[in-house]
Structures are given as structure tokens and as C-alpha cells.
Design an enzyme around this catalytic site. Sequence first.
Site, PDB file in Angstrom:
ATOM      1  N   THR A  17       0.820  -1.211   0.000  1.00 32.11           N
ATOM      2  CA  THR A  17       0.000   0.000   0.000  1.00 32.11           C
ATOM      3  C   THR A  17       0.858   1.267   0.000  1.00 32.11           C
ATOM      4  O   THR A  17       0.596   2.201  -0.759  1.00 32.11           O
ATOM      5  CB  THR A  17      -0.875   0.006   1.278  1.00 32.11           C
ATOM      6  OG1 THR A  17      -1.397  -1.292   1.444  1.00 32.11           O
ATOM      7  CG2 THR A  17      -1.980   0.998   1.203  1.00 32.11           C
ATOM      8  N   LYS A 109       8.982   1.127  12.076  1.00 31.78           N
ATOM      9  CA  LYS A 109       9.187   1.580  13.470  1.00 31.78           C
ATOM     10  C   LYS A 109       9.734   0.471  14.360  1.00 31.78           C
ATOM     11  O   LYS A 109      10.532   0.718  15.256  1.00 31.78           O
ATOM     12  CB  LYS A 109       7.882   2.133  14.054  1.00 31.78           C
ATOM     13  CG  LYS A 109       6.710   1.170  14.009  1.00 31.78           C
ATOM     14  CD  LYS A 109       5.785   1.452  12.868  1.00 31.78           C
ATOM     15  CE  LYS A 109       4.703   0.398  12.753  1.00 31.78           C
ATOM     16  NZ  LYS A 109       3.776   0.631  11.688  1.00 31.78           N
ATOM     17  N   GLU A 133      11.259   9.177   8.858  1.00 31.46           N
ATOM     18  CA  GLU A 133      10.111  10.033   9.206  1.00 31.46           C
ATOM     19  C   GLU A 133       8.809   9.241   9.236  1.00 31.46           C
ATOM     20  O   GLU A 133       7.941   9.463  10.089  1.00 31.46           O
ATOM     21  CB  GLU A 133      10.006  11.179   8.186  1.00 31.46           C
ATOM     22  CG  GLU A 133       8.913  12.169   8.455  1.00 31.46           C
ATOM     23  CD  GLU A 133       9.098  12.917   9.771  1.00 31.46           C
ATOM     24  OE1 GLU A 133       9.987  13.762   9.835  1.00 31.46           O
ATOM     25  OE2 GLU A 133       8.349  12.648  10.738  1.00 31.46           O
ATOM     26  N   LYS A 209       7.046   3.514  18.598  1.00 28.99           N
ATOM     27  CA  LYS A 209       7.074   4.924  18.174  1.00 28.99           C
ATOM     28  C   LYS A 209       7.492   5.832  19.337  1.00 28.99           C
ATOM     29  O   LYS A 209       8.263   6.782  19.148  1.00 28.99           O
ATOM     30  CB  LYS A 209       5.701   5.328  17.622  1.00 28.99           C
ATOM     31  CG  LYS A 209       5.329   4.538  16.358  1.00 28.99           C
ATOM     32  CD  LYS A 209       3.842   4.633  16.042  1.00 28.99           C
ATOM     33  CE  LYS A 209       3.460   3.779  14.846  1.00 28.99           C
ATOM     34  NZ  LYS A 209       2.021   3.616  14.688  1.00 28.99           N
TER      35      LYS A 209
HETATM   36  N1  HSE Z   1      -0.904  -0.248  12.922  1.00 29.36           N
HETATM   37  C1  HSE Z   1      -0.551   1.130  12.922  1.00 29.36           C
HETATM   38  C2  HSE Z   1      -1.717   1.930  13.495  1.00 29.36           C
HETATM   39  C3  HSE Z   1      -0.201   1.595  11.540  1.00 29.36           C
HETATM   40  O1  HSE Z   1      -2.796   1.381  13.728  1.00 29.36           O
HETATM   41  O2  HSE Z   1      -1.558   3.113  13.741  1.00 29.36           O
HETATM   42  C4  HSE Z   1       0.840   2.645  11.485  1.00 29.36           C
HETATM   43  O3  HSE Z   1       1.982   2.370  12.210  1.00 29.36           O
END
Ligand code: HSE
Length: 440
Positions: A17, A109, A133, A209
Site C-alpha cells: 500500500t 518503526k 520520518e 514509536k
Molecule cells: N498499525 C498502525 C496503526 C499503523 O494502527 O496506527 C501505522 O503504524
Amino acid sequence: MVNGMKPLQVGLLGAGTVGGGVFTVLQRNQLEIERRAGRQIQISMVADINTERAQEIVQGRAQIVNDAYQIINNPEIDVVIELIGGYGIAKELVLAAIATGKHVVTANKALIAVHGNEIFAAAKKQGVIVAFEAAVAGGIPIIKALREGLTANRIEWIVGIINGTTNFILSEMRDKGSSFDEVLKEAQCLGYAEADPTFDIEGIDAAHKASIMSAIAFGVPVQFDKAHIEGITKLEPIDIQYAEQLGYRIKLLGITKRTSHGIELRVHPTLIPAKRLIASVEGAMNAVQVQGDAVGTTLYYGKGAGSEATASAVIADLVDIIRYDSVEQNKRVPYLAFQEDKVMNTVVMPIGEITTSYYLRLKVSDETGVLAKITKILADNIISIDALLQKEADAGESQTDLVILTHQTQEKFMIQAISDIELLPTVKGSVTKIRLEELS
Ligand code: HSE
């Protein structure tokens, strides 16, 4: 060619995607991006084991190969974009790309959170850029903001709604009063949550993150292994409703704070005042609130995932690579914002040492003196009460819910108080504890 320069040659690992989004945005905004970068960007090769899927994404715009090493070993390729995900093969390929002197852009990440320190060391040795980023909050340029825009500040804390899946689930639980399990099924049907949503719902994705942001904010190594992580699987609709009655929303927050005793790094469901801007972030959207000593509070909001939103961050990294490619390593923006020899090993505090406020829900016998016993235990543990909510017992019921909000205390005192409270014969079952942050 722009200014007589050969286009930046890019190889893409993983045609999914986000890869599709990178092609679409590069094509649609080609002129605008070139006007900024001063050089064209060309994705000339794409590697994916599923070459049929890759054909659908690439649509003849690049050479497709099923072996990533055909890209890594191609001397014509300047940059490798890694969109495979996970810690396994992605790590091997990123390190191999670095070893052949290629710059790397990654949206991964998990890879940066777990192996970032090793990857940055390898990249420094080779003099190449590793840009990430897209790894934190998708399309929101939070890495750029922390590393460059806020560089004058001593950052005090960061809190973020940095997982769209869980924010969608919590929003639906609040709107519809549904249970976690019901909404998870709905999220899976809608394609928000993966078939195996463990990383999202257990808080692991948010912790990846938060660990990256913590390192950049405070100039410490990436320390995912020290993060305290709790997901949303045990959250009950009743707590969302009580929180609402008391003027709070429950969000899964990634939190990192600088304190005089070390750094806090934690992910867990958190009550936040409904009047804060970040509390109104609903559905799958992301937001990150940063407190700097000079700038005060700043808030960054946007799509944390998705094809074009993530591509927006990936392409920004490609433009940065064009700008910094010819710049000496020690004059580039450091990977973790701080000069490498100034990165400090500040301790990440164990969860018992952190300081926060709490929401407690107890099931109690509706009889004289119950409240006095509970408040005495809290006082004995030097915990001050901020608000109390006692539900009137239903007709014919001898038990009722008691909800207590406390002022700030250390977690270890709260754990002791809860274990004392749970020993009271008038308290039934275990106490529900949810941390609370005023964000003021
Ligand atoms: N699985 C992640 C979310 C996608 O739901 O935010 C982006 O890291």
C-alpha cells in the site's frame, strides 16, 4: 534532468500500500517536488517476492525483481526504501544496503525501535543517511519537528496518540458503549486492524514509536526494551463512561517525560481531560503533543497510516537525502538529533518509580464506614484524593461502584495502597487502576 543532474535512483523493497502511494504521489506532484529538491526522483527498481502484486502497484513504471539483493548490489541505485516491516529480513536488507554505501529510507518503526542504535552506528561508519520520518505517526512530520523545528528547546515531555487502530477502537467503545471484543471485530471487518492485531492492541506498536521519539527528544539511545507497555484489551466500557462523567477521555498514550530521576517511557490507557485538544482526536487519526521549555505546548495532528499519508513522509526523506547527500556526515542533522558523542545513558525509570495521577474503580459493599477505610489506606500511603464518584446501588443490590481520582503519587505507593484496599472484606474483587495525566 534538472540542473543537469541525473535523477536520484531509488530501489523499493516491498510493494504494498505505501509503495503504491509513493509512486502515485511522486507522479502527481513531480514538478512541485522537483522545484523543491532541484533534482528528479526516480524509482527504478522494486523488489517483492509476490511479483504479481508488485505488477499491480508498479504498473510498468519500474523494473520488478523478486530478489532484494538485485537492488542492493546494483551500483546505479542511490537509495533503498525499506517497506517490508518487522525485525527479520528487513534488518538484514537494511544493513546490507548500508554496507554497499546506499542511503536508506524506512517506515519500519519496529526495526528502528529495536535495532536503531546498531543501524545508526553502521550508517555512520559508511557515511550514509538512514531516514525514518514515516516510522512515527505516518504522515505527521514529527521527527522533523523534534529534530529540527524544536531544536532550541529543552523538551520536557511528549504524549502521543500514535496508534490509529486502538484510537479507532476506543472512539467506538465510547460512542457506542460496545465492548473491546465487539469493536475489535468491527475494526477487522473494516480493514483497520490486522488479522493479528497483537502489536496494535497490546501497545507494542505505540511503544516502538514512543521509544523513537524519546531518544530524539532527550538525546538518549533508542530503548524500546525499557518501555513499560500496557494495551487496551482489558479496558471496560464502564470505565470509559465513568471517565466521561468526570470530564475525562481514555486514550492509549505513548508517554515519555524527562524527570530529575530519569526518563519515563510508557504506553498505557490514560485518562486525559476532555477539554484538552488532543482528547478530541477520534477514529484512526494520530496526534503528538510536545512540551518544550521555550515554545510551550505544540500539537501535531494527522493521519498516522495509509498509502499517500505515509508516502508523504517517505518522499520528504528522499528530498532530505538529495539535500544532504553531498554534505559531510558531521554537518548533517544527527540521526537522533544530538551529536553522537553527546548522547547520554540517562536511566529509564522502572514503572514503580514514575509519578502520575490515578483513576480507581472499586466494587464495594454499600454499608457504613467503607469509604472511611478506603480513604484511610490512601492517606496512609500519602495519596491525596482529587474527586470521588459513588454510584447509587441498584434496587435490590448491596454492592456499588466507587470511583476515585487521585492527585499525583509514585506508582509504587499506589500499588501498595491497592493491595491494602483489596484486603478489605467490604471491597469485592480487584481494583481497576488507570493512570491519569492532566497534560497541563
Ligand atoms: N498499525 C498502525 C496503526 C499503523 O494502527 O496506527 C501505522 O503504524
